[in-house]
Design a protein around this motif. Structure first.
Motif, PDB file in Angstrom:
ATOM      1  N   ALA A   7       1.085  -1.236   0.054  1.00 35.20           N
ATOM      2  CA  ALA A   7       0.106   0.483   0.000  1.00 35.20           C
ATOM      3  C   ALA A   7       0.806   1.526   0.138  1.00 35.20           C
ATOM      4  CB  ALA A   7      -0.862  -0.217   1.032  1.00 35.20           C
ATOM      5  N   ALA A   8       1.725   1.527   0.874  1.00 35.34           N
ATOM      6  CA  ALA A   8       3.100   2.387   0.926  1.00 35.34           C
ATOM      7  C   ALA A   8       3.034   2.594  -0.237  1.00 35.34           C
ATOM      8  CB  ALA A   8       3.913   2.088   1.712  1.00 35.34           C
ATOM      9  N   GLU A   9       4.206   1.536  -1.022  1.00 33.53           N
ATOM     10  CA  GLU A   9       4.319   1.748  -2.557  1.00 33.53           C
ATOM     11  C   GLU A   9       3.476   2.735  -3.403  1.00 33.53           C
ATOM     12  OE1 GLU A   9       5.387  -2.111  -4.221  1.00 33.53           O
ATOM     13  OE2 GLU A   9       6.722  -2.413  -2.222  1.00 33.53           O
ATOM     14  N   ALA A  10       1.553   2.061  -3.385  1.00 29.87           N
ATOM     15  CA  ALA A  10       0.802   2.068  -4.506  1.00 29.87           C
ATOM     16  C   ALA A  10       0.953   3.715  -3.963  1.00 29.87           C
ATOM     17  CB  ALA A  10       0.093   1.900  -3.918  1.00 29.87           C
ATOM     18  N   VAL A  11       0.845   4.801  -2.645  1.00 25.64           N
ATOM     19  CA  VAL A  11       1.151   5.637  -1.882  1.00 25.64           C
ATOM     20  C   VAL A  11       1.997   6.475  -2.040  1.00 25.64           C
ATOM     21  CG1 VAL A  11       0.787   7.393  -0.485  1.00 25.64           C
ATOM     22  CG2 VAL A  11      -0.372   5.117  -0.301  1.00 25.64           C
ATOM     23  N   SER A  12       3.099   6.404  -2.930  1.00 25.85           N
ATOM     24  CA  SER A  12       4.176   6.804  -2.654  1.00 25.85           C
ATOM     25  C   SER A  12       4.059   6.722  -4.780  1.00 25.85           C
ATOM     26  CB  SER A  12       5.603   6.105  -2.701  1.00 25.85           C
ATOM     27  OG  SER A  12       5.852   6.603  -1.068  1.00 25.85           O
ATOM     28  N   ALA A  13       3.274   6.169  -5.197  1.00 30.97           N
ATOM     29  CA  ALA A  13       4.133   5.803  -6.338  1.00 30.97           C
ATOM     30  C   ALA A  13       2.570   7.100  -7.445  1.00 30.97           C
ATOM     31  CB  ALA A  13       3.029   5.513  -7.429  1.00 30.97           C
ATOM     32  N   TYR A  14       1.743   7.575  -5.741  1.00 29.98           N
ATOM     33  CA  TYR A  14       0.604   9.064  -6.268  1.00 29.98           C
ATOM     34  C   TYR A  14       1.122   9.926  -6.408  1.00 29.98           C
ATOM     35  CZ  TYR A  14      -3.513  11.250  -4.970  1.00 29.98           C
ATOM     36  OH  TYR A  14      -4.687  11.920  -4.344  1.00 29.98           O
ATOM     37  N   ILE A  15       1.553   9.868  -5.328  1.00 29.69           N
ATOM     38  CA  ILE A  15       3.245  11.026  -4.650  1.00 29.69           C
ATOM     39  C   ILE A  15       3.310  11.848  -5.666  1.00 29.69           C
ATOM     40  CG2 ILE A  15       4.741  12.363  -3.273  1.00 29.69           C
ATOM     41  CD1 ILE A  15       3.259  10.447  -0.803  1.00 29.69           C
ATOM     42  N   GLN A  25       4.838   0.117  15.551  1.00 32.72           N
ATOM     43  CA  GLN A  25       5.416  -0.950  14.404  1.00 32.72           C
ATOM     44  C   GLN A  25       4.917  -0.639  13.342  1.00 32.72           C
ATOM     45  OE1 GLN A  25       5.918  -4.797  16.376  1.00 32.72           O
ATOM     46  NE2 GLN A  25       5.820  -6.531  14.922  1.00 32.72           N
ATOM     47  N   LEU A  26       3.468  -0.991  13.011  1.00 31.35           N
ATOM     48  CA  LEU A  26       2.546  -1.249  11.499  1.00 31.35           C
ATOM     49  C   LEU A  26       2.926  -0.329  10.920  1.00 31.35           C
ATOM     50  CD1 LEU A  26      -0.352  -3.583  12.828  1.00 31.35           C
ATOM     51  CD2 LEU A  26       2.006  -3.938  11.435  1.00 31.35           C
ATOM     52  N   SER A  27       1.887   1.433  11.229  1.00 34.88           N
ATOM     53  CA  SER A  27       1.928   3.176  11.034  1.00 34.88           C
ATOM     54  C   SER A  27       2.789   3.326  10.701  1.00 34.88           C
ATOM     55  CB  SER A  27       1.049   3.639  11.633  1.00 34.88           C
ATOM     56  OG  SER A  27      -0.908   2.309  11.151  1.00 34.88           O
ATOM     57  N   VAL A  28       4.260   3.839  11.505  1.00 36.38           N
ATOM     58  CA  VAL A  28       5.198   4.896  11.500  1.00 36.38           C
ATOM     59  C   VAL A  28       6.115   4.262  10.549  1.00 36.38           C
ATOM     60  CG1 VAL A  28       6.764   5.535  12.636  1.00 36.38           C
ATOM     61  CG2 VAL A  28       4.603   5.304  14.262  1.00 36.38           C
ATOM     62  N   PRO A  29       6.593   3.373   9.868  1.00 30.23           N
ATOM     63  CA  PRO A  29       7.613   2.774   9.383  1.00 30.23           C
ATOM     64  C   PRO A  29       6.921   2.967   7.816  1.00 30.23           C
ATOM     65  CG  PRO A  29       7.942   1.331  10.617  1.00 30.23           C
ATOM     66  CD  PRO A  29       6.071   1.973  11.069  1.00 30.23           C
ATOM     67  N   ALA A  30       5.680   2.799   7.591  1.00 30.99           N
ATOM     68  CA  ALA A  30       5.343   3.508   6.549  1.00 30.99           C
ATOM     69  C   ALA A  30       4.367   4.955   6.380  1.00 30.99           C
ATOM     70  CB  ALA A  30       3.644   2.823   5.870  1.00 30.99           C
ATOM     71  N   GLN A  81       6.470  10.158   3.233  1.00 29.39           N
ATOM     72  CA  GLN A  81       6.802  11.598   3.801  1.00 29.39           C
ATOM     73  C   GLN A  81       8.455  11.746   3.022  1.00 29.39           C
ATOM     74  OE1 GLN A  81       9.690  12.759   5.296  1.00 29.39           O
ATOM     75  NE2 GLN A  81       8.620  15.160   5.454  1.00 29.39           N
ATOM     76  N   GLU A  82       9.489  10.817   3.184  1.00 25.97           N
ATOM     77  CA  GLU A  82      10.314  11.116   2.399  1.00 25.97           C
ATOM     78  C   GLU A  82       9.684  11.196   0.752  1.00 25.97           C
ATOM     79  OE1 GLU A  82      12.812   7.604   3.328  1.00 25.97           O
ATOM     80  OE2 GLU A  82      13.085   8.409   5.569  1.00 25.97           O
ATOM     81  N   VAL A  83       8.894  10.773  -0.015  1.00 25.29           N
ATOM     82  CA  VAL A  83       9.066  10.856  -1.446  1.00 25.29           C
ATOM     83  C   VAL A  83       8.243  12.455  -2.044  1.00 25.29           C
ATOM     84  CG1 VAL A  83       7.307   9.810  -3.022  1.00 25.29           C
ATOM     85  CG2 VAL A  83       8.512   8.373  -1.457  1.00 25.29           C
TER      86      VAL A  83
END
Length: 339
Positions: A176-184, A214-219, A224-226
């Motif tokens: 999901a984070a990969e998809a959100v990053s692509a959108y960003i 453990q689950l939300s923060v890393p993603a 955010q870095e993108v």
């Protein structure tokens, strides 16, 4: 007093001293009163970039709220991932009704993710808003990875899986984070002034502080870095227990509900070094939706007295909220600063 809205919001989110606190929304902004006055409507404004831009700026035009906020739901990423989305009608916001994925291991990002669904509509609406306004920051709302993962395999299912198969949950969030990053990255091309990540499934009402860390923060840190825009993290509900982690995720700002006392939020912020600004926390479910302008005034003045950095609704504005209550937010901010 002439205010450069874009500079004022940017300076505050960068931690600079300003003469006044901005009054904006980083959450859902479409209300029926504004639709009637601007000739826009749902579901058309979800799919038509001209209508989206017009409705997104409507609370600036009609109430002098100091940003344009698009889109009006949290189903954009799931739709582009292949989920079936009911766009709603009237004052009902879109919702995910069916996913093509049953299990985390089924999830994959479609090849046409960035060009499908409403992502191109939103990018075009940002460009329209930039063409129309020289002095109005554009805020694009996107969905946090944990919430997107919940859309893809079911919120109840993913919450149950935390205790049954944690690694599978982590895998779903990572995709999901990969998809959100692509959108960003698509949004980076059109340069909205602010991106607000709303991650309601990460709420303290649903996740323990340990699971959030453990689950939300890393993603949340990864996406955010993108971002090349300034950014705000919004999480609904009771977030006092995860406030330190929210403030430490690297965002320019966090957005909180009235469930968290603003004075406490400022105390935690100062303890962590004042790097992240606090937006909020004018009640959307009570004051802005069912209250009077005088009640809105009181709540805004109280939030300012307690040190809020950016005056904003505590969550998505209910579509049936009266326009006069939005105007009361701006009027109260003006009163506090003697404008």
């Amino acid at each position: 007093m002439n205010i450069n809205y874009t500079k004022n919001l940017r300076d505050v989110l960068n931690g600079k001293k300003t003469d006044i606190a901005p009054v904006v929304t980083v959450t859902q902004s479409g209300i029926l009163d504004a639709m009637e006055r601007t000739g826009t409507s749902w579901p058309q404004a979800h799919e038509n970039p001209e209508q989206m831009a017009t409705l997104g700026a409507s609370l600036y035009e009609l109430a002098r709220l100091e940003d344009a906020k698009i889109p009006f739901c949290l189903a954009v990423e799931a739709e582009s991932m292949g989920c079936e989305v009911d766009l709603g009608y009237g004052g009902r916001t879109p919702e995910v009704v069916k996913s093509p994925f049953e299990k985390p291991e089924d999830i994959e990002i479609p090849d046409n993710f960035e060009t499908s669904g409403r992502i191109p509509v939103i990018c075009e609406a940002v460009e329209i808003l930039h063409e129309r306004y020289d002095n109005l920051p554009v805020c694009v709302g996107i969905t946090g990875p944990f919430t997107v993962a919940g859309h893809l395999i079911g919120v109840e299912d993913i919450l149950k899986m935390i205790n049954l198969d944690l690694f599978a949950v982590e895998d779903a969030i990572e995709i999901a984070a990969e998809a959100v990053s692509a959108y960003i990255k698509q949004l980076n091309e059109v340069k909205p002034e602010v991106i607000c990540v709303a991650d309601p499934t990460s709420s303290g009402d649903l996740l323990s502080p340990l699971d959030f860390a453990q689950l939300s923060v890393p993603a949340l840190e990864d996406i955010q870095e993108v971002m090349k825009s300034q950014n705000v993290l919004h999480i609904c509900g009771h977030t006092a227990g995860i406030l330190k982690d929210m403030l430490s995720c690297g965002y320019n700002g966090i957005s909180i509900e009235e469930a968290v006392d603003m004075r406490y939020a400022q105390k935690v912020k100062h303890e962590l070094g004042d790097k992240t600004q606090v937006c909020g926390n004018i009640s959307t479910s009570k004051t802005l939706f069912r209250g009077t302008p005088e009640e809105v005034r009181g709540e805004v003045l109280e939030a300012l007295e307690k040190g809020v950095d950016v005056v904003a609704p505590s969550c998505g504005i209910a579509a049936s909220s009266p326009l006069e209550n939005i105007q009361a937010m701006v009027n109260a901010r003006n009163e506090f600063f003697g404008i």
